[in-house]
Design an enzyme around this catalytic site. Sequence first.
Site, PDB file in Angstrom:
ATOM      1  N   GLU A 167      -8.531   0.740  11.882  1.00  0.00           N
ATOM      2  CA  GLU A 167      -7.830  -0.513  11.569  1.00  0.00           C
ATOM      3  C   GLU A 167      -6.439  -0.284  10.988  1.00  0.00           C
ATOM      4  O   GLU A 167      -6.159  -0.647   9.841  1.00  0.00           O
ATOM      5  CB  GLU A 167      -8.669  -1.359  10.604  1.00  0.00           C
ATOM      6  CG  GLU A 167     -10.000  -1.757  11.187  1.00  0.00           C
ATOM      7  CD  GLU A 167     -10.735  -2.825  10.366  1.00  0.00           C
ATOM      8  OE1 GLU A 167     -10.253  -3.170   9.270  1.00  0.00           O
ATOM      9  OE2 GLU A 167     -11.763  -3.318  10.840  1.00  0.00           O
ATOM     10  N   GLU A 355     -17.464  -1.956  14.968  1.00  0.00           N
ATOM     11  CA  GLU A 355     -17.948  -2.644  13.758  1.00  0.00           C
ATOM     12  C   GLU A 355     -18.191  -4.105  14.060  1.00  0.00           C
ATOM     13  O   GLU A 355     -17.370  -4.770  14.701  1.00  0.00           O
ATOM     14  CB  GLU A 355     -16.926  -2.600  12.606  1.00  0.00           C
ATOM     15  CG  GLU A 355     -16.759  -1.277  11.934  1.00  0.00           C
ATOM     16  CD  GLU A 355     -15.760  -1.314  10.765  1.00  0.00           C
ATOM     17  OE1 GLU A 355     -15.496  -2.404  10.215  1.00  0.00           O
ATOM     18  OE2 GLU A 355     -15.263  -0.237  10.408  1.00  0.00           O
TER      19      GLU A 355
END
Length: 443
Positions: A167, A355
């Site tokens: 991320e 995720e």
Amino acid sequence: MLNRNLFGPDFIWGVSSSATQTEGAWNVDGKGHSIWDTFVQAKNKIAAQHHHYQATEFYHRFEEDIALAKSMNIKHFRFSFAWSRILPDGIGTVNQQGIDYYKRVIKCCKENDIEPWVTLYHWDLPQALEARGGWTNREILHWFEEYVNTCMQYFKDDVNHWMILNEPVVFTGAGYFLGIHAPGKRGLKNFLPAVHHAVLCQALGFRIIKKWKPEAQVGSTFSCSYITPYAASKRTVRAAQRVDKLLNCLFLEPALGLGYPYKELPIIKRINKYMLPGDELLMKADLDFIGIQNYTREVIQHSFWIPFIHAKAIPAAKRKVYHTAMGWEVYPESIYHMIKKYSAYTGVKKIIVTENGAAFQDSLLQEQVNDPERIEFLSSYLAEVARAKREGAKVNGYFVWSLTDNFEWAEGYHKRFGLVYIDFETQQRTIKASGYWYKDFLS
Ligand code: GCO
């Protein structure tokens, strides 16, 4: 009915975690300090002044946790290496104890018939490098090169699945623009160079891994939220487009050779100041897969007052829609739209959901944790993954965030994302109802 056969026999099923959020042992066996080790000391940055110095004690309890994962029929485990455990000062001397530890974790995975997926950078920059400017300093290309080479030197034969950055828009945005994550820096003058150097490191990391091991599967993982404009006005729609480019495309498009999204996100032109001739090419990485990490959607409104982006998200609570303990709207279609969106890029070869999950107020009652909301959450999102797959999207894997409850960054320990409950006083593990549900689903 939702069942795993809908996803096909090659679909990858796993759980995710990260070093800082689980390992603890922050200063033992030669580990150097990371920016999170420093950041948790600052006043009023972390809820309840929590810190990760013990976390879930994964460093000492990994055998128990990996055995639990096996008992839950989990075949793939995504975790991260802590850079400062391997190179305590970020560069220079290698910490053999750190290498030995990750060797033991990987060996344990394999003995339990679990495939390790390793993230190289999950936000824990060595503090020694932050002291030299961290991600804002272009030198990071050399530091990162050394780190990745070291990881490959020791682990290339052990690990086939690598993820370079976790991320990047979050660690640059929260860490170098908003100052709410480590290292707590603010403003465009920190954010833009951090972004550019992270984009370059993402591609550099890819090339290094492939040089050592051409057959490795190499990706990077991107947070993403489905963006909806709050109203149909032109101004609002354009605001939503800016947010979409910023949150969902800033790190992927340069890797695909599309450059930065200057057109839809004019503010990004200021990044040119940090670019050198030839960088456009160095930003490219022909990733084997992209990891996408989706939890929710954002509803966006134009805002005159918010600088640079002139847009703001309307929180789920304000919209009075069902949301998790994080305040994130439960919106299963979000994952469907994101998979479809990324699938539409010709340069994207394969998508793995690295995720997805939710925090709810779990409690341990008579040695059980009953969390029907999480079961409902996971099954409704999975149904949307199945829908995208059925329509031909290039999605081929799904990892739940997370195996166990853990240290949720600035939120501390109160936000529980695990399939396994942790009593942080005793470190006792209890598989939640959702963990049993996942186990049955995978059986
Ligand atoms: C990530 C995430 C995780 C979080 C999870 C829930 O980037 O991988 O930030 O570390 O714990 O997304 O917020």
